[in-house]
Design a protein around this motif. Structure first.
Motif, PDB file in Angstrom:
ATOM      1  N   GLU A 448       0.797  -9.412   7.760  1.00 52.31           N
ATOM      2  CA  GLU A 448       0.881  -8.937   6.380  1.00 52.31           C
ATOM      3  C   GLU A 448       0.728 -10.119   5.422  1.00 52.31           C
ATOM      4  O   GLU A 448       1.124 -11.248   5.743  1.00 52.31           O
ATOM      5  CB  GLU A 448       2.221  -8.240   6.116  1.00 52.31           C
ATOM      6  CG  GLU A 448       2.439  -6.971   6.917  1.00 52.31           C
ATOM      7  CD  GLU A 448       1.526  -5.843   6.475  1.00 52.31           C
ATOM      8  OE1 GLU A 448       1.085  -5.870   5.303  1.00 52.31           O
ATOM      9  OE2 GLU A 448       1.253  -4.940   7.285  1.00 52.31           O
ATOM     10  N   PRO A 449       0.163  -9.891   4.226  1.00 47.53           N
ATOM     11  CA  PRO A 449       0.088 -10.980   3.240  1.00 47.53           C
ATOM     12  C   PRO A 449       1.489 -11.408   2.806  1.00 47.53           C
ATOM     13  O   PRO A 449       2.381 -10.565   2.672  1.00 47.53           O
ATOM     14  CB  PRO A 449      -0.693 -10.346   2.080  1.00 47.53           C
ATOM     15  CG  PRO A 449      -0.558  -8.883   2.259  1.00 47.53           C
ATOM     16  CD  PRO A 449      -0.444  -8.649   3.725  1.00 47.53           C
ATOM     17  N   GLU A 451       4.815 -12.313   0.819  1.00 52.46           N
ATOM     18  CA  GLU A 451       5.378 -11.740  -0.402  1.00 52.46           C
ATOM     19  C   GLU A 451       5.220 -12.691  -1.572  1.00 52.46           C
ATOM     20  O   GLU A 451       5.250 -12.272  -2.737  1.00 52.46           O
ATOM     21  CB  GLU A 451       6.849 -11.392  -0.176  1.00 52.46           C
ATOM     22  CG  GLU A 451       7.455 -10.575  -1.286  1.00 52.46           C
ATOM     23  CD  GLU A 451       8.851 -10.090  -0.943  1.00 52.46           C
ATOM     24  OE1 GLU A 451       9.582  -9.685  -1.874  1.00 52.46           O
ATOM     25  OE2 GLU A 451       9.212 -10.102   0.251  1.00 52.46           O
ATOM     26  N   ARG A 456       3.588  -5.941  -3.705  1.00 53.35           N
ATOM     27  CA  ARG A 456       3.109  -4.598  -3.350  1.00 53.35           C
ATOM     28  C   ARG A 456       1.706  -4.737  -2.747  1.00 53.35           C
ATOM     29  O   ARG A 456       0.706  -4.562  -3.429  1.00 53.35           O
ATOM     30  CB  ARG A 456       3.072  -3.684  -4.579  1.00 53.35           C
ATOM     31  CG  ARG A 456       4.442  -3.439  -5.218  1.00 53.35           C
ATOM     32  CD  ARG A 456       4.283  -2.623  -6.495  1.00 53.35           C
ATOM     33  NE  ARG A 456       5.553  -2.328  -7.123  1.00 53.35           N
ATOM     34  CZ  ARG A 456       6.176  -3.159  -7.966  1.00 53.35           C
ATOM     35  NH1 ARG A 456       5.631  -4.344  -8.255  1.00 53.35           N
ATOM     36  NH2 ARG A 456       7.338  -2.819  -8.492  1.00 53.35           N
ATOM     37  N   PRO A 457       1.622  -5.054  -1.472  1.00 58.45           N
ATOM     38  CA  PRO A 457       0.303  -5.358  -0.872  1.00 58.45           C
ATOM     39  C   PRO A 457      -0.648  -4.168  -0.846  1.00 58.45           C
ATOM     40  O   PRO A 457      -1.855  -4.367  -0.682  1.00 58.45           O
ATOM     41  CB  PRO A 457       0.662  -5.821   0.543  1.00 58.45           C
ATOM     42  CG  PRO A 457       2.019  -5.241   0.808  1.00 58.45           C
ATOM     43  CD  PRO A 457       2.721  -5.200  -0.506  1.00 58.45           C
ATOM     44  N   ARG A 458      -0.160  -2.928  -1.017  1.00 64.64           N
ATOM     45  CA  ARG A 458      -1.046  -1.764  -0.999  1.00 64.64           C
ATOM     46  C   ARG A 458      -1.586  -1.445  -2.392  1.00 64.64           C
ATOM     47  O   ARG A 458      -2.264  -0.423  -2.573  1.00 64.64           O
ATOM     48  CB  ARG A 458      -0.307  -0.542  -0.450  1.00 64.64           C
ATOM     49  CG  ARG A 458      -0.046  -0.615   1.047  1.00 64.64           C
ATOM     50  CD  ARG A 458       0.811   0.537   1.540  1.00 64.64           C
ATOM     51  NE  ARG A 458       0.311   1.819   1.063  1.00 64.64           N
ATOM     52  CZ  ARG A 458       1.067   2.708   0.425  1.00 64.64           C
ATOM     53  NH1 ARG A 458       2.338   2.428   0.143  1.00 64.64           N
ATOM     54  NH2 ARG A 458       0.555   3.856   0.044  1.00 64.64           N
ATOM     55  N   PHE A 483      -5.935  -6.299  -0.496  1.00 60.80           N
ATOM     56  CA  PHE A 483      -5.688  -6.627   0.907  1.00 60.80           C
ATOM     57  C   PHE A 483      -5.953  -5.356   1.727  1.00 60.80           C
ATOM     58  O   PHE A 483      -5.036  -4.555   1.972  1.00 60.80           O
ATOM     59  CB  PHE A 483      -4.249  -7.105   1.090  1.00 60.80           C
ATOM     60  CG  PHE A 483      -3.916  -8.322   0.284  1.00 60.80           C
ATOM     61  CD1 PHE A 483      -4.125  -9.594   0.793  1.00 60.80           C
ATOM     62  CD2 PHE A 483      -3.409  -8.204  -1.009  1.00 60.80           C
ATOM     63  CE1 PHE A 483      -3.822 -10.728   0.044  1.00 60.80           C
ATOM     64  CE2 PHE A 483      -3.105  -9.323  -1.763  1.00 60.80           C
ATOM     65  CZ  PHE A 483      -3.320 -10.587  -1.240  1.00 60.80           C
ATOM     66  N   SER A 485      -6.379  -4.674   4.842  1.00 57.76           N
ATOM     67  CA  SER A 485      -5.622  -4.478   6.076  1.00 57.76           C
ATOM     68  C   SER A 485      -4.191  -4.043   5.807  1.00 57.76           C
ATOM     69  O   SER A 485      -3.529  -3.503   6.707  1.00 57.76           O
ATOM     70  CB  SER A 485      -5.622  -5.767   6.910  1.00 57.76           C
ATOM     71  OG  SER A 485      -5.074  -6.848   6.165  1.00 57.76           O
ATOM     72  N   ALA A 486      -3.688  -4.273   4.585  1.00 52.89           N
ATOM     73  CA  ALA A 486      -2.358  -3.780   4.240  1.00 52.89           C
ATOM     74  C   ALA A 486      -2.379  -2.272   3.985  1.00 52.89           C
ATOM     75  O   ALA A 486      -1.341  -1.609   4.073  1.00 52.89           O
ATOM     76  CB  ALA A 486      -1.828  -4.511   3.005  1.00 52.89           C
ATOM     77  N   ARG A 489      -4.695  -0.698   8.681  1.00 53.15           N
ATOM     78  CA  ARG A 489      -4.437  -1.814   9.584  1.00 53.15           C
ATOM     79  C   ARG A 489      -5.656  -2.209  10.396  1.00 53.15           C
ATOM     80  O   ARG A 489      -5.816  -3.376  10.800  1.00 53.15           O
ATOM     81  CB  ARG A 489      -3.289  -1.410  10.514  1.00 53.15           C
ATOM     82  CG  ARG A 489      -2.801  -2.439  11.486  1.00 53.15           C
ATOM     83  CD  ARG A 489      -2.271  -3.677  10.810  1.00 53.15           C
ATOM     84  NE  ARG A 489      -3.208  -4.777  10.917  1.00 53.15           N
ATOM     85  CZ  ARG A 489      -3.025  -5.975  10.422  1.00 53.15           C
ATOM     86  NH1 ARG A 489      -1.932  -6.248   9.741  1.00 53.15           N
ATOM     87  NH2 ARG A 489      -3.920  -6.915  10.556  1.00 53.15           N
ATOM     88  N   TYR A 497      -4.576 -10.893   8.345  1.00 59.10           N
ATOM     89  CA  TYR A 497      -4.742  -9.959   7.229  1.00 59.10           C
ATOM     90  C   TYR A 497      -6.039 -10.300   6.498  1.00 59.10           C
ATOM     91  O   TYR A 497      -6.513 -11.429   6.521  1.00 59.10           O
ATOM     92  CB  TYR A 497      -3.544  -9.970   6.276  1.00 59.10           C
ATOM     93  CG  TYR A 497      -3.301 -11.262   5.526  1.00 59.10           C
ATOM     94  CD1 TYR A 497      -3.892 -11.489   4.281  1.00 59.10           C
ATOM     95  CD2 TYR A 497      -2.453 -12.242   6.036  1.00 59.10           C
ATOM     96  CE1 TYR A 497      -3.658 -12.668   3.577  1.00 59.10           C
ATOM     97  CE2 TYR A 497      -2.210 -13.418   5.349  1.00 59.10           C
ATOM     98  CZ  TYR A 497      -2.808 -13.623   4.115  1.00 59.10           C
ATOM     99  OH  TYR A 497      -2.581 -14.788   3.421  1.00 59.10           O
TER     100      TYR A 497
END
Length: 623
Positions: A448-449, A451, A456-458, A483, A485-486, A489, A497
Motif C-alpha cells: 500500500e502507498p 500514509e 485516502r489512497p482510493r 494509486f 493498485s489501492a 489490487r 503499489y
C-alpha cells in the motif's frame, strides 16, 4: 405430417440462441398433455400459441402456407425450443411432435402484425457487414446487429489492425506484474448505454469484471502547499462530510450551491439522463461553456477543484467544454461511481469481455492484424462500418472520395465531412480536432502507498490551479495522480503499489517531442514530473526517490475536440450513415467524447443498418 420451419428466438429465460431447424408437427390436431388428437383446421395466415408445461410464457407459430386438403403440407414460422438446465423439458426433437404441450389457435391482430413482420424479415437476405476497428464502437455495432436485429454472426466480420481489441481502451502487462492502462481511464458505472451493453441489472455489472470503486471525492493539493479533501456529502461518512465542509476551497455559499446542484441533478434527471444533452443554453452564437455554467461559484473553488477534475476527464479547459456535457458527466458521477476492473486485465477487461461474448455466444471471430487501407479490398456488396480512430477513418474516407465507389449523394456527404469537421487535425498534427493525454507510471515498494503520501489512497489526487497576476490561472504540469493498485489490487504485484501521474499537455504538438523521447526512462518529462512531486512532498523525498519509473504513454487523439455550436451530439447524422445500406461511421467523435458516446454511436449505426434493410429490433417487436 406437416413441415414446421422454426425460426430462432429466445425461450423464456433461456439466453442461448438457436439456429434454423426443421421440425414436424401433427397436421389438423391440437396436442394436449395426454397426447390426445382433436380436429383443428388451419389456414394461411393463422397464428398459434404453443404452451409448454415448463414455461411461464407461450411461444408462437405462424402458418406461412396451408394446402387446400388435409393431406397437404403446412409451413409454419415460429420459435424453437432448446433443452437447458433451467428449462429441462423445453425440447423439440427433429421430425417428432411437440412433447407435453398443447397447440391452440390464436388470432390477436397485434400478434398477427408482429408475426407477419417476422415473416417478411425471414424472407429478406441480410447482407454481409464488415466492421473496421474493434474498439467499443465497433464491438457494440456487432453485438447490436446480432442480438437485437437478428443478423447471422457468420455475416458479421470485424477487422482490427492491432493484436487485441479495445482501441484506446487497452492495458499492457509488464513482466514485473504491473498492469498499465494506456492513459488514465476509469469506468463510470452510471453510463446508460454502457449499462445496456453489459446487461447491467440495477447497479450490478457482470461479476467477471470485478469492478472496484474509487472514493466519491478527491484529495486536492492547494497552491499554498496544504492539502484538502472534498467528498460527496450524500455518500461519505460523517467524518468526511465535516472535512469537506471545513476544507479551504471556496466559501460556505459555494459548497451550498454545489450541494444543491448535486441534489437537483439526482432528483431531476435520474429517470432520463440523456435529456441533459438535449438542453442547449446558447451564449450569443455559441453554446454555453462549463466555465460559464459555474460562474456563480468563486474562482477559488473553480480553479481548485472543478478545473483540474474535468481537465482530467475531457483533457481540455472549462472554457472549451460544453455545459451540456459537463452536466451530463456531473450527473453520472453523482448517481454512480468511478471504478477499475480487478480481474487481472485492467481497463482492457471491458472490450475483452465483449469480444469473449461475441466468440462464446455467437461464434464470431475477430480478424486481428488486419489493417484496412483500401475499402475496395472488402466485399463489394457488403455494408461497411468505419469504427476506427479518427485518423484512420479520415484516410479511408479520402480514399473512398477519390475512388467514387458510392452514390453521388454519399460522395457529396463524404466531401462535406472531410471539408468540414475533419478538415484538420485528424492526423494528430494540429490542435483543432485532437486532444492529447500523457500518463507516467511509477512503482513503489510495499503493498500500500505510505500514509505519509496519502491518507485516502482510493481517492483521486488533484493539483489545484495557481492564481497569477495576469488573471489566467497557472496549471501545474501534473494534473492528477492516483494509486490504481489501492483501488484494484491486481494492478500491481502483491508487494508493490502502482502510481499513475497524468499530464494534460497543450494540444499544440510542435511543443511536444514528435518521437516521444522525453517519455523514456530518465527523460525530460520524468525529471519534470519528479521535480513537481518533490514540491508536493518536500519531507518525503526519499520515498519518491524509491519509485521506479515503469513506462510513459502519450496518447495522441485521446479525445476529439468538443463542438460548441449547440447542435446534437450526433455525427454525421442520427444513423451514422454516409450511404444507406453501404457505408456508416461510428466512434466517440461521432457522439459525446466518452466511452458512453462510443457505445451509443455503435448502437445508432446498428439501428441505421437494420432500418436500411427493413429489419426491426427484436426488443421492439416483442412489446
Amino acid at each position: 405430417m406437416a413441415q414446421v420451419l422454426a425460426l430462432s428466438d429466445r425461450c423464456c429465460g433461456c439466453l442461448e440462441r438457436r439456429s434454423l431447424l426443421l421440425y414436424s408437427l401433427v397436421l389438423g390436431s391440437e396436442i394436449n398433455e395426454g397426447f390426445q388428437e382433436r380436429p383443428l383446421s388451419v389456414r394461411t395466415g393463422d397464428a398459434f400459441r404453443v404452451h409448454c408445461d415448463s414455461h411461464m410464457n407461450p411461444t408462437t407459430l405462424f402458418v406461412l402456407h396451408a394446402g387446400a386438403d388435409a393431406g397437404a403440407s403446412v409451413q409454419v414460422l415460429g420459435s424453437s425450443f432448446s433443452a437447458s438446465r433451467k428449462h429441462p423439458r423445453c425440447l423439440v426433437r427433429k421430425r417428432q411432435p411437440e412433447r407435453r404441450g398443447r397447440l391452440q389457435r390464436f388470432s390477436s391482430p397485434a400478434w398477427r402484425q408482429r408475426l407477419r413482420r417476422q415473416v417478411l424479415q425471414a424472407q429478406v437476405e441480410l447482407p454481409q457487414v464488415r466492421i473496421v476497428g474493434a474498439g467499443l464502437a465497433g464491438l457494440t455495432t456487432a453485438i447490436a446487429l446480432i442480438e437485437e436485429y437478428g443478423w447471422d454472426p457468420a455475416s458479421v466480420s470485424i477487422f482490427e489492425a492491432s493484436d487485441t481489441v479495445g482501441g484506446r481502451v487497452r492495458t499492457d502487462r509488464l513482466p514485473e506484474g504491473y498492469l498499465l492502462d494506456r492513459g488514465f481511464q476509469v469506468v463510470l458505472e452510471a453510463y446508460p448505454e454502457q449499462k445496456r451493453l453489459f446487461r447491467v441489472t440495477g447497479a450490478a455489472y457482470p461479476d467477471e469484471l470485478k469492478l472496484r470503486r474509487f472514493l466519491p471525492g478527491a484529495t486536492v493539493r492547494l497552491p499554498n502547499g496544504t492539502w484538502a479533501y472534498v467528498g460527496d456529502p450524500l455518500r461519505s461518512d460523517l467524518g468526511d462530510v465535516w472535512t469537506t465542509l471545513l476544507a479551504p476551497l471556496g466559501t460556505i455559499q459555494d459548497k451550498a450551491r454545489v450541494g444543491w446542484m448535486r441534489l437537483q441533478t439526482q432528483l431531476r434527471y435520474t429517470s432520463n439522463p440523456n435529456s441533459i444533452l438535449e438542453q442547449v443554453n446558447m451564449n450569443g452564437n455559441r453554446e454555453e461553456t462549463a466555465e460559464e455554467a459555474l460562474a456563480a461559484l468563486t474562482p477559488g473553488l473553480r480553479q481548485s477543484f472543478f478545473s483540474p477534475f474535468y481537465r482530467g476527464i475531457f483533457l481540455d479547459e472549462l472554457y472549451n467544454i460544453s455545459s451540456r456535457l459537463f452536466r451530463y458527466v456531473y450527473h453520472m458521477l453523482a448517481v454512480g461511481y468511478a471504478s477499475l476492473p480487478d480481474n487481472g486485465h485492467g481497463i482492457g477487461a471491458l472490450p475483452r469481455f465483449l469480444a469473449q461474448r461475441l466468440r462464446d455466444e455467437h461464434g464470431l471471430t475477430i480478424h486481428y492484424g488486419q489493417r484496412v487501407t483500401d475499402l475496395s479490398t472488402l466485399a463489394d456488396r457488403a455494408v461497411l462500418v468505419l469504427a476506427a480512430d479518427v485518423a484512420s477513418t479520415k484516410k479511408l474516407l479520402e480514399q473512398a472520395s477519390v475512388a467514387n465507389r458510392f452514390s453521388p449523394k454519399a460522395q457529396a456527404d463524404i466531401r462535406k465531412l472531410l471539408c468540414g469537421w475533419l478538415a484538420a487535425g485528424a492526423d494528430g498534427v494540429h490542435e483543432t480536432l485532437q486532444r492529447v493525454s500523457t500518463c507516467l507510471y511509477f512503482g513503489g515498494e510495499g503493498a500500500e502507498p505510505p500514509e505519509a503520501l496519502i491518507t485516502r489512497p482510493r481517492s483521486l489526487v488533484l493539483a489545484a490551479d495557481a492564481p497569477s497576476p495576469s488573471g489566467m490561472p497557472r496549471r501545474p504540469l501534473v494534473n492528477n495522480l492516483c494509486f490504481p493498485s489501492a483501488v484494484a489490487r491486481s494492478y500491481a504485484p502483491s508487494n508493490k503499489y502502482l502510481v499513475s501521474c497524468t499530464v494534460v499537455e497543450t494540444a499544440l504538438h510542435q511543443q511536444l517531442d514528435p518521437k516521444d523521447n522525453d517519455l523514456l526512462p530518465g527523460g525530460e518529462l520524468e525529471a519534470l514530473v519528479r521535480t513537481q512531486l518533490y514540491k508536493w512532498y518536500p519531507s518525503q523525498r526519499h520515498l519518491l526517490d524509491d519509485w521506479s519509473f515503469l513506462r510513459g504513454y502519450r496518447v495522441r487523439g485521446a479525445q476529439p475536440r468538443q463542438r460548441l455550436n449547440g447542435e446534437r451530439f450526433v455525427m454525421p447524422n442520427e444513423d451514422g450513415c454516409l450511404d444507406a445500406g453501404r457505408l456508416y461511421v461510428c466512434g466517440d467523435w461521432c457522439d459525446t467524447p466518452t466511452a458512453n458516446g462510443a457505445i451509443h454511436s455503435g448502437y445508432r449505426v446498428a439501428g441505421g443498418i437494420a432500418k436500411a434493410f427493413g429489419v426491426h429490433s427484436r426488443s421492439t417487436s416483442s412489446r
